[in-house]
Design a protein around this motif. Sequence first.
Motif, PDB file in Angstrom:
ATOM      1  N   GLY A  32       0.805  -1.217   0.000  1.00 53.85           N
ATOM      2  CA  GLY A  32       0.000   0.000   0.000  1.00 53.85           C
ATOM      3  C   GLY A  32       0.839   1.268   0.000  1.00 53.85           C
ATOM      4  O   GLY A  32       0.291   2.362  -0.068  1.00 53.85           O
ATOM      5  N   VAL A  33       2.162   1.127   0.095  1.00 55.48           N
ATOM      6  CA  VAL A  33       3.063   2.285   0.116  1.00 55.48           C
ATOM      7  C   VAL A  33       3.951   2.275  -1.138  1.00 55.48           C
ATOM      8  O   VAL A  33       3.971   3.227  -1.907  1.00 55.48           O
ATOM      9  N   ALA A  34       4.679   1.173  -1.332  1.00 56.51           N
ATOM     10  CA  ALA A  34       5.576   1.079  -2.492  1.00 56.51           C
ATOM     11  C   ALA A  34       4.750   0.887  -3.765  1.00 56.51           C
ATOM     12  O   ALA A  34       3.746   0.182  -3.768  1.00 56.51           O
ATOM     13  N   SER A  35       5.197   1.517  -4.852  1.00 58.44           N
ATOM     14  CA  SER A  35       4.525   1.345  -6.147  1.00 58.44           C
ATOM     15  C   SER A  35       5.107   0.164  -6.922  1.00 58.44           C
ATOM     16  O   SER A  35       4.467  -0.392  -7.806  1.00 58.44           O
ATOM     17  N   SER A  36       6.341  -0.223  -6.590  1.00 54.86           N
ATOM     18  CA  SER A  36       6.967  -1.403  -7.193  1.00 54.86           C
ATOM     19  C   SER A  36       8.061  -1.884  -6.251  1.00 54.86           C
ATOM     20  O   SER A  36       8.516  -1.123  -5.391  1.00 54.86           O
ATOM     21  N   ALA A  37       8.468  -3.133  -6.404  1.00 58.46           N
ATOM     22  CA  ALA A  37       9.561  -3.661  -5.580  1.00 58.46           C
ATOM     23  C   ALA A  37      10.200  -4.856  -6.258  1.00 58.46           C
ATOM     24  O   ALA A  37       9.564  -5.558  -7.058  1.00 58.46           O
ATOM     25  N   ILE A  38      11.462  -5.074  -5.928  1.00 57.24           N
ATOM     26  CA  ILE A  38      12.216  -6.247  -6.395  1.00 57.24           C
ATOM     27  C   ILE A  38      13.303  -6.469  -5.358  1.00 57.24           C
ATOM     28  O   ILE A  38      13.674  -5.540  -4.642  1.00 57.24           O
ATOM     29  N   ASP A  39      13.788  -7.707  -5.234  1.00 56.93           N
ATOM     30  CA  ASP A  39      14.926  -7.884  -4.345  1.00 56.93           C
ATOM     31  C   ASP A  39      16.206  -7.869  -5.178  1.00 56.93           C
ATOM     32  O   ASP A  39      16.216  -8.284  -6.332  1.00 56.93           O
ATOM     33  N   VAL A  40      17.260  -7.344  -4.588  1.00 53.60           N
ATOM     34  CA  VAL A  40      18.523  -7.192  -5.315  1.00 53.60           C
ATOM     35  C   VAL A  40      19.336  -8.476  -5.174  1.00 53.60           C
ATOM     36  O   VAL A  40      19.980  -8.713  -4.157  1.00 53.60           O
ATOM     37  N   SER A  41      19.239  -9.325  -6.179  1.00 53.83           N
ATOM     38  CA  SER A  41      19.998 -10.567  -6.158  1.00 53.83           C
ATOM     39  C   SER A  41      21.060 -10.580  -7.252  1.00 53.83           C
ATOM     40  O   SER A  41      22.100 -11.205  -7.111  1.00 53.83           O
TER      41      SER A  41
ATOM     42  N   GLY B 183      22.387  -7.700  -8.673  1.00 52.90           N
ATOM     43  CA  GLY B 183      23.078  -6.419  -8.734  1.00 52.90           C
ATOM     44  C   GLY B 183      22.081  -5.286  -8.915  1.00 52.90           C
ATOM     45  O   GLY B 183      21.095  -5.438  -9.629  1.00 52.90           O
ATOM     46  N   LEU B 184      22.360  -4.162  -8.284  1.00 45.03           N
ATOM     47  CA  LEU B 184      21.419  -3.037  -8.275  1.00 45.03           C
ATOM     48  C   LEU B 184      21.010  -2.615  -9.682  1.00 45.03           C
ATOM     49  O   LEU B 184      19.818  -2.467  -9.973  1.00 45.03           O
ATOM     50  N   LEU B 185      21.987  -2.402 -10.568  1.00 44.28           N
ATOM     51  CA  LEU B 185      21.636  -1.884 -11.895  1.00 44.28           C
ATOM     52  C   LEU B 185      20.808  -2.886 -12.684  1.00 44.28           C
ATOM     53  O   LEU B 185      19.841  -2.507 -13.352  1.00 44.28           O
ATOM     54  N   GLY B 186      21.185  -4.143 -12.614  1.00 37.71           N
ATOM     55  CA  GLY B 186      20.432  -5.170 -13.341  1.00 37.71           C
ATOM     56  C   GLY B 186      19.018  -5.312 -12.815  1.00 37.71           C
ATOM     57  O   GLY B 186      18.049  -5.380 -13.589  1.00 37.71           O
ATOM     58  N   ASP B 187      18.869  -5.297 -11.510  1.00 39.92           N
ATOM     59  CA  ASP B 187      17.527  -5.491 -10.947  1.00 39.92           C
ATOM     60  C   ASP B 187      16.671  -4.234 -11.120  1.00 39.92           C
ATOM     61  O   ASP B 187      15.463  -4.342 -11.378  1.00 39.92           O
ATOM     62  N   LEU B 188      17.287  -3.063 -11.002  1.00 34.49           N
ATOM     63  CA  LEU B 188      16.540  -1.838 -11.310  1.00 34.49           C
ATOM     64  C   LEU B 188      16.092  -1.876 -12.778  1.00 34.49           C
ATOM     65  O   LEU B 188      14.973  -1.459 -13.104  1.00 34.49           O
ATOM     66  N   GLY B 189      16.964  -2.388 -13.636  1.00 31.92           N
ATOM     67  CA  GLY B 189      16.597  -2.532 -15.048  1.00 31.92           C
ATOM     68  C   GLY B 189      15.341  -3.370 -15.238  1.00 31.92           C
ATOM     69  O   GLY B 189      14.496  -3.065 -16.090  1.00 31.92           O
ATOM     70  N   HIS B 190      15.177  -4.438 -14.439  1.00 29.58           N
ATOM     71  CA  HIS B 190      13.953  -5.260 -14.534  1.00 29.58           C
ATOM     72  C   HIS B 190      12.714  -4.427 -14.200  1.00 29.58           C
ATOM     73  O   HIS B 190      11.673  -4.552 -14.832  1.00 29.58           O
ATOM     74  N   VAL B 191      12.828  -3.584 -13.153  1.00 31.63           N
ATOM     75  CA  VAL B 191      11.697  -2.729 -12.751  1.00 31.63           C
ATOM     76  C   VAL B 191      11.388  -1.724 -13.855  1.00 31.63           C
ATOM     77  O   VAL B 191      10.223  -1.522 -14.217  1.00 31.63           O
ATOM     78  N   LEU B 192      12.428  -1.105 -14.405  1.00 31.20           N
ATOM     79  CA  LEU B 192      12.213  -0.084 -15.441  1.00 31.20           C
ATOM     80  C   LEU B 192      11.545  -0.706 -16.666  1.00 31.20           C
ATOM     81  O   LEU B 192      10.618  -0.136 -17.246  1.00 31.20           O
ATOM     82  N   LYS B 193      12.016  -1.894 -17.041  1.00 29.63           N
ATOM     83  CA  LYS B 193      11.447  -2.563 -18.210  1.00 29.63           C
ATOM     84  C   LYS B 193       9.983  -2.948 -17.958  1.00 29.63           C
ATOM     85  O   LYS B 193       9.104  -2.701 -18.801  1.00 29.63           O
ATOM     86  N   ALA B 194       9.725  -3.533 -16.783  1.00 29.22           N
ATOM     87  CA  ALA B 194       8.358  -3.978 -16.481  1.00 29.22           C
ATOM     88  C   ALA B 194       7.403  -2.794 -16.347  1.00 29.22           C
ATOM     89  O   ALA B 194       6.214  -2.902 -16.650  1.00 29.22           O
ATOM     90  N   SER B 195       7.927  -1.642 -15.894  1.00 24.91           N
ATOM     91  CA  SER B 195       7.074  -0.469 -15.660  1.00 24.91           C
ATOM     92  C   SER B 195       7.036   0.467 -16.855  1.00 24.91           C
ATOM     93  O   SER B 195       6.247   1.417 -16.871  1.00 24.91           O
ATOM     94  N   GLY B 196       7.936   0.253 -17.841  1.00 20.83           N
ATOM     95  CA  GLY B 196       7.963   1.125 -19.018  1.00 20.83           C
ATOM     96  C   GLY B 196       8.410   2.543 -18.690  1.00 20.83           C
ATOM     97  O   GLY B 196       7.862   3.513 -19.213  1.00 20.83           O
ATOM     98  N   VAL B 197       9.421   2.650 -17.822  1.00 22.62           N
ATOM     99  CA  VAL B 197       9.916   3.967 -17.399  1.00 22.62           C
ATOM    100  C   VAL B 197      11.443   3.968 -17.411  1.00 22.62           C
ATOM    101  O   VAL B 197      12.074   2.955 -17.715  1.00 22.62           O
ATOM    102  N   GLY B 198      12.047   5.113 -17.101  1.00 22.43           N
ATOM    103  CA  GLY B 198      13.490   5.239 -16.933  1.00 22.43           C
ATOM    104  C   GLY B 198      13.796   5.688 -15.520  1.00 22.43           C
ATOM    105  O   GLY B 198      12.902   5.731 -14.659  1.00 22.43           O
ATOM    106  N   ALA B 199      15.090   5.998 -15.253  1.00 19.59           N
ATOM    107  CA  ALA B 199      15.455   6.401 -13.893  1.00 19.59           C
ATOM    108  C   ALA B 199      16.735   7.222 -13.890  1.00 19.59           C
ATOM    109  O   ALA B 199      17.571   7.108 -14.791  1.00 19.59           O
TER     110      ALA B 199
ATOM    111  N   LEU C  96      18.525   4.422 -18.012  1.00 21.03           N
ATOM    112  CA  LEU C  96      18.982   4.617 -16.644  1.00 21.03           C
ATOM    113  C   LEU C  96      20.188   5.558 -16.678  1.00 21.03           C
ATOM    114  O   LEU C  96      21.190   5.255 -17.319  1.00 21.03           O
ATOM    115  N   ARG C  97      20.054   6.720 -16.039  1.00 18.51           N
ATOM    116  CA  ARG C  97      21.150   7.691 -16.000  1.00 18.51           C
ATOM    117  C   ARG C  97      21.732   7.740 -14.589  1.00 18.51           C
ATOM    118  O   ARG C  97      21.019   7.976 -13.616  1.00 18.51           O
TER     119      ARG C  97
END
Lengths: 318, 318
Positions: A201-210, A212-228, A297-298
């Motif tokens: 009810g607080v976070a809009s998305s989440a993933i666990d970092v298994s 590496g940060l950049l790779g896992d953030l990349g999964h979120v960006l791809k699934a959400s259709g956004v950048g960072a 991702l910048r």
Amino acid sequence: MSLGEFELIEQYFRRPAPRAVLGGGDDCALLAPAAGQQLAVSTDALVEGRHFLSTVPADRLGHKALAVNLSDLAACGAEPLAFTLSLSLPRVDEAWLAGFARGLLALADEHECDLVGGDTTAGPLVINITVFGQVPAGAALLRSGARPGDDIWISGRLGDARLALEAFRGAMSLDGRDFDAVRPALELPQPRVLLGQALRGVASSAIDVSDGLLGDLGHVLKASGVGAELDADAVPRGPVLARQPATLQRLCTLTGGDDYELLFTAPPALRAAVHQAELTAGTAVTRIGRIAAGPGLRLHDAQGRPVVHEAASFDHFR
Amino acid sequence: MSLGEFELIEQYFRRPAPRAVLGGGDDCALLAPAAGQQLAVSTDALVEGRHFLSTVPADRLGHKALAVNLSDLAACGAEPLAFTLSLSLPRVDEAWLAGFARGLLALADEHECDLVGGDTTAGPLVINITVFGQVPAGAALLRSGARPGDDIWISGRLGDARLALEAFRGAMSLDGRDFDAVRPALELPQPRVLLGQALRGVASSAIDVSDGLLGDLGHVLKASGVGAELDADAVPRGPVLARQPATLQRLCTLTGGDDYELLFTAPPALRAAVHQAELTAGTAVTRIGRIAAGPGLRLHDAQGRPVVHEAASFDHFR
């Protein structure tokens, strides 16, 4: 191994399963999620030489095998219920089995997660766990919910697991005290189960970092259709890693892998709620960036200067 | 393997999961059993050299890996919903992967069982599947329900899988036509999913025969606290096995293993209901004995003479 040894192995893992309708010992276990709850399921295998070194103490391996699976439940905001264990073992070593079961079941008890079934066989050392949790219908945290303008948050600290791995491999050296300080990050990761539930009810998305940060953030960006946009210097790290050369710090924090921290996004309007979840769970969280509408991702540093980094994250096939 | 190859592997298994709330691609899959249903869970690993020969065609291996898990659902009377696949592979072989996925997913489609998640890693060839089914609360078939006086039933025929295995091993020889006739029993077992569901409310106990008839019946007797009398000659066998020497027939039918038929018990008053389930499922069943109040398993032949047989069932650690 003989049939007798097979039964011996099973004894190490036999125990009541109060959260299941029916635990181990029949063809299936029976689970009944509470009314209005969905069942969250995840599976992860650990293979000797790929995911762990043959020198790891058995109790720590038992802990980690369940921890990496609980971390997936945490990333969905699910409450642990039960797990199954499939164990392929090259030989019967009672001291090893006792240690493995001790570490595994201690973490299971801590998270009230019942061992409800399994399978043991002779073969190469492979540990496969499938974990079950429950989450209110519609409340699971997904990778696909990040929206432009959302803050990007990370729990705990990143990079110590990779630093310990590099030291184990002999790629660098740490003095004994420093090594002892970072080794638990690699061998005894703490899944952020309470934080995941507190973020429903607080976070809009989440993933666990298994991976590496950049790779896992990349999964979120791809699934959400956004950048960072990410502040590489804001990524929290421990005191031992903070004393290492800058390139090693970047390697470990951005692409280290095996961290099992929660990476999540939330609207800026909910910062107070994020900090309330932090208090509820007793796990520190740090804001490290912002979701952008445009793709990609910048990375920048604390002074806002661009950081160039190869986004090669932890790869289980190296 | 590289990360690119890892993604390649996943492509072979990516498909919609209409029976899940959320399929693969996030940290967890989400399942929602229908109202009043419990979730049945089972897990089984197949290790190369232990559970299958390296020469088995990939599509047949894919079929069998899921079949042995569906067989556990069948033994509980559960309806298949979904499964997870954890695959450890020594190398990327596209032809092998395509074949494996084809066999696996064809059986999954046949039983309307969705692949909802998984894990792929480099390592020794190990296939681990965890399967999920649903069963009305309180209706699951258990090993513990056999009562004195119950009939003992078996579905299909026993022993062909073991006969084929012995021929593969070169322990005996079969001519080409006979070998072709028994080989599918070993490589393409048909899980008795419909029969299991049809037996809900009819069978007092059930188990699938994976380790050999005597061993698996032993599990039922132990769980139910009863004994049994079994007519060794009544155990159904195919025409190829029926032409083999009597000792080999006994070995294969009584302790063969890898049969994946349903062994179940039911009160004699329900024989008509058992035959109705047989018709509903389209799977023949045969009455082979009777549950006794006293402990132990007594074997006799068609003339009522005692049969002495070592109860050494199939052991995955041989």
